[in-house]
Scaffold this active site. Structure first.
Site, PDB file in Angstrom:
ATOM      1  N   GLY A  97       1.069  -1.075  -0.350  1.00 47.98           N
ATOM      2  CA  GLY A  97      -0.064  -0.150   0.037  1.00 47.98           C
ATOM      3  C   GLY A  97       0.771   1.643  -0.054  1.00 47.98           C
ATOM      4  O   GLY A  97       2.204   0.927  -0.147  1.00 47.98           O
ATOM      5  N   CYS A 102       6.423  -4.828   0.904  1.00 51.06           N
ATOM      6  CA  CYS A 102       6.541  -3.840   0.608  1.00 51.06           C
ATOM      7  C   CYS A 102       6.062  -2.329   0.890  1.00 51.06           C
ATOM      8  O   CYS A 102       7.397  -2.144   1.723  1.00 51.06           O
ATOM      9  CB  CYS A 102       5.890  -3.900  -0.312  1.00 51.06           C
ATOM     10  SG  CYS A 102       6.042  -2.456  -2.086  1.00 51.06           S
ATOM     11  N   HIS A 107       5.615  -8.545  -3.854  1.00 49.46           N
ATOM     12  CA  HIS A 107       4.252  -8.905  -3.267  1.00 49.46           C
ATOM     13  C   HIS A 107       3.689 -10.436  -3.292  1.00 49.46           C
ATOM     14  O   HIS A 107       3.162 -10.804  -4.459  1.00 49.46           O
ATOM     15  CB  HIS A 107       2.775  -8.448  -3.865  1.00 49.46           C
ATOM     16  CG  HIS A 107       2.903  -6.214  -3.663  1.00 49.46           C
ATOM     17  ND1 HIS A 107       2.792  -6.187  -2.736  1.00 49.46           N
ATOM     18  CD2 HIS A 107       3.666  -5.356  -4.425  1.00 49.46           C
ATOM     19  CE1 HIS A 107       2.793  -4.993  -2.187  1.00 49.46           C
ATOM     20  NE2 HIS A 107       3.169  -4.320  -3.681  1.00 49.46           N
ATOM     21  N   GLU A 121       1.632 -12.034  -1.962  1.00 50.72           N
ATOM     22  CA  GLU A 121       0.472 -11.896  -1.849  1.00 50.72           C
ATOM     23  C   GLU A 121      -0.409 -11.885  -3.117  1.00 50.72           C
ATOM     24  O   GLU A 121      -1.476 -12.040  -3.382  1.00 50.72           O
ATOM     25  CB  GLU A 121      -0.468 -10.935  -0.948  1.00 50.72           C
ATOM     26  CG  GLU A 121       0.214  -9.819  -1.366  1.00 50.72           C
ATOM     27  CD  GLU A 121       0.791  -9.186  -1.144  1.00 50.72           C
ATOM     28  OE1 GLU A 121       1.959  -9.459  -0.962  1.00 50.72           O
ATOM     29  OE2 GLU A 121       0.948  -7.518  -1.128  1.00 50.72           O
TER      30      GLU A 121
END
Lengths: 306, 199
Positions: free
Chosen positions: B46, B78, B169, B171
């Protein structure tokens, strides 16, 4: 040069690395507030208040509405200054169908391009073929068909159109409720009904089938257009928006810094009325809004594009 | 086992989906009290400036530091890795200061430089898919920090005790390797496991 690729050099087709990082950036913006700013100073205020991105433009929508004339891509000097001032992603708007403005903004290396109905459309028939770009695009939509047409063209993020510059949340609510209920309906349909629905909505069957399976858009679904208060932001979040764009609402209010912070707070804590209350405590006057029912069709920005 | 996911801003849902696939219970963290009963905490991607604002104003910073001090496992991706670092540059910015490393924000440049790459890791034989989105670069790691994966000569996944930080990332991929590694760190009595996963 590939004859089909007239707009740019990218290869953003679905499933490619490029597509994944485009939607990936949209994922990173979830839960946040993207604020319209017209200069570096406003961009700094937005960043300090906790905005997750800024939208660089020359005039906020309410001024575009007031002053009239043709609204185009912002001046490069202004966008550059904003890019040099903040560390959060910088978005900028291009006119619907103006793929050269998009090429220019990609060359400038903005982080996201908004093909926006707030600017005067450059093409009344065609939107930009957004798969050709390495920079991700966000597009506005009033309903599911429009959202899926934009995604088919390569938009990595959808936002409701709402009615920009109106300070009135009613259209954003209408559009979000429409998209969400149309998606819900798809999830209840049999396979043999989906083709007819694809025809009705004017959207590609593969995307219709995907939504029918997941109940969600294949890209993040944000809200924009008329959000002016923390409670407005929390309202669209509750209706299904994964993040919020605030345009004129911040810098047309009497207290931009406090309001920016309050909207950020309410967007994150939309499920906790006590925190939304806190966000409202310190606020001064919101921007003066427009009654959409008193507006003429020709003055509506949301009817631009299809 | 329950894993908290900081949900003030960012791709917290992508982490939740990944852990759901692995059959792990998750809970969204927006206030300090919600951390109670969690064995692990994920700080998602984010905007670190936005996330930091919430951490500082709502007492989450202290709560997370205490969580780490009592042995809770934390995984930052991140922006989350930026929050974990002792030192943040480009520009200088405050952080939780839990992992001894220096992180350069937006180290590769703007969004046009974002990419999906493959790199070597200690976690499995096959190369690890890494999705970089306006990713940071780890410029320096301190003595107690182990590098588990690298990309282009820079650490991309590092571990310090029960703390894990990735500049990419995991995810956003279908590969559960990094999350499975984190779950082992979060599992009770995991300290003995450290280092035993090396290929």
């Amino acid at each position: 040069m590939d004859a089909k690729k007239v707009n740019g050099s990218g290869n953003g087709s679905k499933g490619s690395s490029e597509w994944r990082v485009k939607v990936g950036l949209a994922e990173m913006l979830k839960g946040g507030v993207i604020m319209d700013v017209t200069n570096a100073e406003q961009a700094k205020i937005a960043e300090k208040a906790g905005a997750c991105a800024v939208m660089a433009l020359e005039r906020v929508p309410s001024d575009i509405r007031k002053e009239g004339g043709v609204a185009r891509m912002a001046s490069i000097k202004v966008i550059r200054e904003i890019m040099a001032t903040v560390t959060i992603p910088v978005m900028a708007k291009v006119r619907i169908g103006h793929f050269v403005e998009a090429e220019v903004l990609q060359a400038l290396e903005v982080d996201f391009i908004d093909e926006s109905e707030v600017l005067t459309p450059a093409d009344e028939e065609n939107h930009i073929w957004k798969h050709d770009y390495r920079v991700p695009f966000v597009c506005g939509a009033r309903n599911l068909g429009e959202a899926l047409r934009r995604i088919a063209e390569g938009a990595a993020m959808i936002r409701t159109k709402g009615e920009a510059g109106s300070g009135n949340v009613v259209e954003a609510v209408r559009h979000m409720r429409t998209i969400v209920s149309q998606m819900k309906k798809l999830t209840t349909m049999r396979d043999d009904e989906l083709m007819r629905e694809a025809k009705e909505l004017g959207a590609p069957l593969d995307l219709i089938r995907q939504v029918a399976k997941t109940g969600k858009l294949p890209v993040p679904n944000f809200s924009a257009g008329g959000i002016a208060t923390p409670a407005d932001a929390a309202l669209v979040r509750k209706l299904g928006a994964e993040a919020v764009f605030v345009g004129s609402g911040i810098f047309k209010s009497s207290d931009p810094e406090t309001r920016a912070k309050a909207v950020v707070k309410a967007t994150t804590h939309f499920e906790d009325p006590k925190i939304v209350l806190e966000a409202h405590e310190e606020l001064g006057e919101a921007m003066k809004g427009l009654d959409i029912r008193q507006m003429e069709e020709k003055d509506m920005l949301s009817t631009r594009g299809w | 086992m329950k894993i908290g996911i900081l949900a003030v801003q960012g791709d917290f849902e992508a982490h939740a989906a990944m852990l759901e696939r692995l059959g792990v219970e998750t809970t969204e963290i927006r206030t300090p009290a919600q951390l109670d009963g969690c064995e692990g905490l994920i700080l998602p991607g984010g905007e670190s400036t936005t996330q930091l604002q919430f951490l500082q104003e709502e007492g989450l910073s202290e709560a997370i530091q205490k969580f780490a001090a009592r042995g809770g496992a934390i995984f930052g991706t991140c922006a989350g890795a930026i929050l974990l670092a002792t030192e943040v540059q480009n520009p200088q910015q405050d952080s939780l200061k839990l992992v001894d490393m220096t992180v350069l924000r937006n180290g590769y440049g703007r969004q046009v430089a974002s990419d999906v790459v493959r790199g070597h890791s200690n976690l499995k034989r096959e190369p690890l898919e890494m999705v970089f989105i306006r990713g940071p670069i780890i410029q320096r790691t301190g003595p107690g920090v182990e590098v588990l994966a690298e990309f282009a000569g820079k650490p991309a996944l590092v571990q310090c005790g029960q703390l894990l930080a990735a500049t990419f990332h995991p995810e956003l991929t279908d590969d559960t390797t990094v999350h499975e590694h984190f779950l082992q760190l979060a599992a009770p009595g995991s300290n003995q496991l450290l280092g035993s996963l090396k290929a």
